[in-house]
Design an enzyme around this catalytic site. Structure first.
Site, PDB file in Angstrom:
ATOM      1  N   ASP A  95      19.449   4.830 -51.271  1.00 40.38           N
ATOM      2  CA  ASP A  95      20.418   5.706 -51.933  1.00 40.38           C
ATOM      3  C   ASP A  95      20.898   6.839 -51.044  1.00 40.38           C
ATOM      4  O   ASP A  95      21.189   7.925 -51.502  1.00 40.38           O
ATOM      5  CB  ASP A  95      19.780   6.293 -53.191  1.00 40.38           C
ATOM      6  N   GLU A 117      16.190  -2.334 -52.921  1.00 46.55           N
ATOM      7  CA  GLU A 117      15.756  -1.255 -53.803  1.00 46.55           C
ATOM      8  C   GLU A 117      16.897  -0.848 -54.741  1.00 46.55           C
ATOM      9  O   GLU A 117      17.205   0.326 -54.928  1.00 46.55           O
ATOM     10  CB  GLU A 117      15.244  -0.050 -53.014  1.00 46.55           C
ATOM     11  N   GLU A 131      21.576  11.300 -54.381  1.00 51.15           N
ATOM     12  CA  GLU A 131      21.063   9.939 -54.374  1.00 51.15           C
ATOM     13  C   GLU A 131      21.444   9.129 -55.610  1.00 51.15           C
ATOM     14  O   GLU A 131      21.791   7.943 -55.510  1.00 51.15           O
ATOM     15  CB  GLU A 131      19.539   9.954 -54.194  1.00 51.15           C
ATOM     16  N   HIS A 205      10.845  18.209 -50.262  1.00 52.73           N
ATOM     17  CA  HIS A 205      12.086  18.256 -49.483  1.00 52.73           C
ATOM     18  C   HIS A 205      13.326  18.129 -50.347  1.00 52.73           C
ATOM     19  O   HIS A 205      14.439  18.327 -49.872  1.00 52.73           O
ATOM     20  CB  HIS A 205      12.114  17.116 -48.455  1.00 52.73           C
ATOM     21  N   ARG A 207      16.559  18.360 -52.432  1.00 53.68           N
ATOM     22  CA  ARG A 207      17.636  19.347 -52.422  1.00 53.68           C
ATOM     23  C   ARG A 207      17.596  20.238 -53.667  1.00 53.68           C
ATOM     24  O   ARG A 207      17.805  21.447 -53.598  1.00 53.68           O
ATOM     25  CB  ARG A 207      18.977  18.613 -52.324  1.00 53.68           C
ATOM     26  N   HIS A 238       8.887  19.686 -43.868  1.00 58.61           N
ATOM     27  CA  HIS A 238      10.124  18.961 -43.610  1.00 58.61           C
ATOM     28  C   HIS A 238      10.958  19.708 -42.574  1.00 58.61           C
ATOM     29  O   HIS A 238      10.894  20.934 -42.479  1.00 58.61           O
ATOM     30  CB  HIS A 238      10.913  18.813 -44.916  1.00 58.61           C
TER      31      HIS A 238
END
Length: 390
Positions: A95, A117, A131, A205, A207, A238
């Protein structure tokens, strides 16, 4: 048969490397790997782990930050690369901007698309962003949708995708994890743990967690460290400065909280399988941890991997400090409760997903696969198995 694999991030590399290995095990399959450059260091690290050298590397002209600039550059560069490669099938995973752009560029070149996936859904375009939007946009473009679970396949059918385009294969990350876990590795961070200490792995990590969310997670870690004197936290920071700077400001130098550089994937798996508990907002960790029966507290309000929640191996806790502390304490302070989350197997796969995917691609392309032969420079191919028509 020629297929092109498009990968730009570390998770894409990890999840497509087994597909590459399975494809290359058949002498009459040609594979071209395109590294998009969406991520550089982490993706290169993963490719090195699989002794994988990309056949093409894109030189992206983008501003380094905006999604529109990245996606525009990807579609343009991938369009030219695919027009030159002329494959029978383009394979994208997951994604990301690379996955969506690869599917769009293939579609515009009239090249069939396979989506590995496929069918994950959170039901909320803002969580995770971007995503959720990317994977929904790939679905109608894809000629083959490889769903990791029956729930994911059901999502696709509910959206009107024809049954003949949907296959339940399991998740290819399990193919990679089970192979890598065979290695006997002791990363330096594990060697620093004192006898009797329990390890808690933390990754963040997302967003939507930038800023206050990451700060709350850090505060919860400090509170749990103070409450349990036998717990050592391991937090691979990250590379994104929006995460890294917050973590450094709040946790650097704290006793029994190890803020370290991102781990090579084999080292990450070695740490994961030696943990007592995982706190993570990562989708991949929700898939990987059940292979080692490690409970996961998911630092998100929603997850597109509800199979782990239903199986009892994961629990959604969000980023509220008090909720994280309460739910982690229930597991750290009650071994019976923690073990209850460890009883189920992995709902995401059996380690044979990649071969199923290659066989379905061959059927679509009307190619009879030659008998497998080991592929040099790749992880061991997974065994053949029939895929399930969704």
């Amino acid at each position: 048969m020629k297929i092109v694999l498009v990968a730009g991030t570390r998770p894409e590399v990890i999840k497509l490397a087994p597909v590459r290995a399975a494809a290359l095990s058949h002498p009459n399959v040609c594979v071209e790997w395109i590294a998009t450059g969406q991520h550089t260091t982490l993706a290169d690290q993963a490719m090195e782990m699989f002794t994988l050298r990309p056949d093409r590397r894109l030189a992206l002209d983008w501003d380094g930050s905006s999604l529109t600039s990245l996606t525009g550059a990807l579609v343009s560069e991938l369009g030219a690369a695919l027009a030159d490669a002329k494959p029978d099938m383009v394979v994208v995973q997951g994604d990301t901007a690379s996955a969506f752009s690869g599917a769009a560029a293939a579609h515009l070149n009239r090249i069939p698309v396979a989506h590995v996936e496929a069918g994950l859904r959170s039901g909320d375009f803002a969580n995770p962003f971007p995503e959720e939007g990317f994977r929904r946009l790939i679905t109608p473009i894809a000629d083959l949708n490889f769903a990791p679970t029956r729930d994911a396949a059901k999502n696709l059918r509910n959206e009107g995708i024809a049954r003949g385009k949907v296959f339940v294969t399991g998740n290819t990350v399990i193919d990679a994890v089970l192979e890598i876990a065979k290695q006997d590795r002791v990363p330096e961070v594990l060697s620093r743990a004192k006898p009797g200490e329990r390890l808690v792995l933390v990754t963040t990590h997302r967003r939507e967690n930038w800023g206050e969310g990451v700060s709350n997670i850090c505060s919860a870690i400090r509170a749990l460290r103070s409450a349990y004197n036998d717990i050592r936290f391991i937090l691979p920071a990250h590379l994104n400065p929006r995460v890294r700077d917050t973590v450094a400001a709040e946790l650097a130098g704290e006793d029994r909280i190890e803020v370290i550089e991102p781990l090579a994937y084999p080292d990450f798996i070695a740490v994961l399988k030696n943990c007592t508990l995982v706190l993570s907002d990562s989708g991949g960790v929700q898939e990987e941890a059940p292979s080692f029966r490690i409970p996961v507290l998911v630092l998100r309000e929603r997850t597109e991997r509800m199979e782990a929640v239903k199986a009892g191996t994961a629990k959604l806790v969000g980023t509220d400090r008090e909720t994280i502390v309460r739910e982690a304490s229930r597991l750290l302070g009650d071994e019976t409760r923690r073990r209850a989350m460890m009883r189920s197997g992995n709902p995401f796969g059996d380690g044979k997903s990649s071969e199923r995917i290659v066989r379905e691609i061959a059927k679509f392309c009307r190619v009879t696969l030659a008998e497998p032969a080991n592929a040099a420079g790749a992880i061991n191919p997974v065994g053949a198995a029939a895929s399930a028509r969704a």
